[in-house]
Design an enzyme around this catalytic site. Structure first.
Site, PDB file in Angstrom:
ATOM      1  N   TYR A   6       0.624  -1.139   0.029  1.00 44.22           N
ATOM      2  CA  TYR A   6       0.250   0.184  -0.107  1.00 44.22           C
ATOM      3  C   TYR A   6       1.065   1.143   0.529  1.00 44.22           C
ATOM      4  O   TYR A   6       0.196   2.550   0.740  1.00 44.22           O
ATOM      5  CB  TYR A   6      -0.921  -0.272   1.872  1.00 44.22           C
ATOM      6  N   TYR A 132     -14.511  -4.386   2.406  1.00 43.69           N
ATOM      7  CA  TYR A 132     -13.282  -4.628   2.274  1.00 43.69           C
ATOM      8  C   TYR A 132     -12.841  -6.523   2.494  1.00 43.69           C
ATOM      9  O   TYR A 132     -13.549  -7.341   3.556  1.00 43.69           O
ATOM     10  CB  TYR A 132     -12.284  -4.134   2.871  1.00 43.69           C
ATOM     11  N   ASP A 219     -17.083 -12.889   7.029  1.00 41.19           N
ATOM     12  CA  ASP A 219     -16.026 -12.625   6.584  1.00 41.19           C
ATOM     13  C   ASP A 219     -15.834 -12.368   8.373  1.00 41.19           C
ATOM     14  O   ASP A 219     -15.772 -11.241   8.101  1.00 41.19           O
ATOM     15  CB  ASP A 219     -15.541 -11.664   5.459  1.00 41.19           C
ATOM     16  N   LYS A 246      -6.660 -14.175  10.710  1.00 42.96           N
ATOM     17  CA  LYS A 246      -5.551 -13.258  11.234  1.00 42.96           C
ATOM     18  C   LYS A 246      -5.093 -13.401  12.374  1.00 42.96           C
ATOM     19  O   LYS A 246      -4.253 -14.313  12.861  1.00 42.96           O
ATOM     20  CB  LYS A 246      -5.991 -11.677  11.271  1.00 42.96           C
TER      21      LYS A 246
HETATM   22  N1  PMP Z   1     -11.504  -9.550   5.227  1.00 43.65           N
HETATM   23  C1  PMP Z   1     -10.837  -8.744   5.880  1.00 43.65           C
HETATM   24  C2  PMP Z   1     -11.544  -8.488   6.609  1.00 43.65           C
HETATM   25  C3  PMP Z   1      -9.570  -8.295   6.683  1.00 43.65           C
HETATM   26  O1  PMP Z   1      -9.963  -7.184   6.950  1.00 43.65           O
HETATM   27  C4  PMP Z   1      -8.236  -8.956   5.408  1.00 43.65           C
HETATM   28  C5  PMP Z   1      -7.414  -8.225   5.843  1.00 43.65           C
HETATM   29  N2  PMP Z   1      -7.478  -6.780   6.436  1.00 43.65           N
HETATM   30  C6  PMP Z   1      -9.366 -10.152   5.008  1.00 43.65           C
HETATM   31  C7  PMP Z   1      -9.977 -10.385   4.805  1.00 43.65           C
HETATM   32  C8  PMP Z   1      -7.590 -10.578   4.218  1.00 43.65           C
HETATM   33  O2  PMP Z   1      -7.078 -10.833   4.692  1.00 43.65           O
HETATM   34  P1  PMP Z   1      -5.516 -11.209   4.356  1.00 43.65           P
HETATM   35  O3  PMP Z   1      -4.139 -10.454   4.386  1.00 43.65           O
HETATM   36  O4  PMP Z   1      -4.553 -12.825   5.490  1.00 43.65           O
HETATM   37  O5  PMP Z   1      -5.011 -11.617   3.325  1.00 43.65           O
END
Ligand code: PMP
Length: 395
Positions: A6, A132, A219, A246
């Site tokens: 980023y 996102y 998600d 995460k």
């Molecule tokens: N979904 C959400 C809600 C996220 O916040 C993120 C990462 N910030 C992801 C998916 C993607 O995860 P990764 O960075 O492990 O690919």
């Protein structure tokens, strides 16, 4: 040469060079900084946790990794068994992968194929505005934030709605039967700006998904493991597919899981080889990741984390509620997340360096100054974080 995330590499300022990390602290050669963002919201137990270190070390002595194609092993068996017991109701079928984005891809693919296996072609996805879900192609498509997905000029087969019940009802009445799934970050939309909304929206979404045969995907890559103040939002409203990442490994190693319920799993379980889920990341079910994830879940259970998170929320409310400044649009607090939205992105510039001088590592973005602290933070350390946020507006 490292290509950083980023960032415009030409104008990027030097990243802080970390030489050690322990508990809530990051150490550079000069500074000791509280990590107020838990390394992108993942390091819930803090750094260099002795139990988590031990889990990895012990597994390393056995083996670090074997593939799941034709092989299996105890750490992945134990982790899937634990998740089966621990996650609500019939969210029992665990498909592992190496990152949150991939786990979301798997969830979307599952939803598409679930309908195909039943002889229905439903290619459309319903998603939220400001969503996102990751940086891979399909996750960009279901995402709704030009700051992340700007290169995607054309989106196909995705409809975005705001978190308003009237809009939800309208879109289902008009197009409900065309959606394979409705994907949401439940209660808290993270990268789209720490936007918080009410559980009643999700309850209505559950009803409408049932009525129109649409799979509901949560998600919880960001919201899972307590971030909203609930263990999982799935404890309040049950999705058909749950995605975790995460904090799954306590922030130790990239790993994620897409958990399907019985109905979804049954949609693939057949004598027809074409009904199989054709997906298999090389490092899915990595033994080190599974070992550390298992121990991380035990720490979460043993440590009364939900009380800790309630306390974090209470302190953030107490400390930040009185923040009143013409530059501030809104202060939002939920569970282990506190966010100050400013009106103009200029009012965020310089905050990271300001925080560093006060012993806090922060990573504001766009118009958001926020904290998502490790749950092991002490009251004093947390107040240092909130004081830093307040001091920025009192300069
Ligand atoms: N979904 C959400 C809600 C996220 O916040 C993120 C990462 N910030 C992801 C998916 C993607 O995860 P990764 O960075 O492990 O690919």
């Amino acid at each position: 040469m490292i290509w950083y995330p980023y960032q415009q590499m030409k104008t990027m300022k030097e990243p802080y060079h970390i030489v050690d990390a322990q508990g809530v602290y990051l150490y550079t050669r000069e500074d000791k900084l509280i990590d107020s963002v838990s390394s992108w919201w993942s390091v819930i137990h803090g750094y260099k946790h002795p139990e988590l270190n031990r889990a990895i070390q012990e597994q390393t002595e056995r083996f670090a990794h074997v593939m799941l194609g034709g092989l299996t092993h105890e750490p992945v068996e134990k982790l899937s068994q634990k998740l089966e017991e621990w996650l609500p109701r019939d969210l029992d079928y665990c498909f592992f992968s190496d990152s949150g984005s991939v786990a979301v891809e798997v969830a979307l693919k599952m939803a598409l194929q679930y309908h195909l296996n039943r002889g229905n072609s439903r290619s459309k996805v319903l998603s939220l505005t400001h969503a996102y879900h990751g940086d891979t192609f399909k996750t960009m498509e279901v995402g709704d934030d030009p700051d992340y997905h700007g290169i995607l000029r054309e989106k196909r087969d995705v409809v975005h709605i705001p978190t308003q019940v009237e809009e939800l009802e309208r879109v289902f009445a008009e197009q409900g039967e065309t959606f394979s799934c409705f994907i949401v970050e439940p209660l808290l939309q993270g990268a789209g700006g720490m936007r918080m909304y009410d559980v009643s929206f999700l309850r209505r979404a559950r009803q409408l998904c049932d009525q129109y045969g649409v799979l509901l995907i949560f998600d919880e890559v960001a919201t899972g493991f307590g971030r909203t103040g609930h263990r999982f939002v799935a404890d309040l409203v049950l999705p058909d597919i749950l995605v975790l990442g995460k904090a799954l490994t306590g922030g130790y190693i990239g790993h994620a899981v897409t958990v399907a319920n019985h109905k979804v799993y049954q949609g693939f379980y057949s004598d027809d080889p074409d009904h199989a889920l054709m997906h298999g990341p090389t490092f899915m079910g990595n033994a080190l990741a599974c070992s550390v994830a298992l121990r991380s879940i035990q720490l979460f259970e043993e440590g009364d984390y939900l009380s800790r998170i309630a306390r974090i929320q209470q302190i953030c409310r107490l400390e930040l509620a009185d923040l009143d400044d013409p530059r501030i649009q809104e202060v939002r607090i939920m569970g282990g997340c506190a966010c100050i939205e400013v009106k103009n992105s200029r009012d965020v510039e310089g905050f990271q360096e300001f925080a560093r001088r006060r012993g806090v590592f922060s990573r504001p973005f766009l118009r958001y100054i926020y904290s998502m602290v490790p749950y092991v933070i002490t009251e004093e350390e947390l107040v240092q974080v909130t004081d830093t946020m307040k001091a920025w507006f009192r300069r």
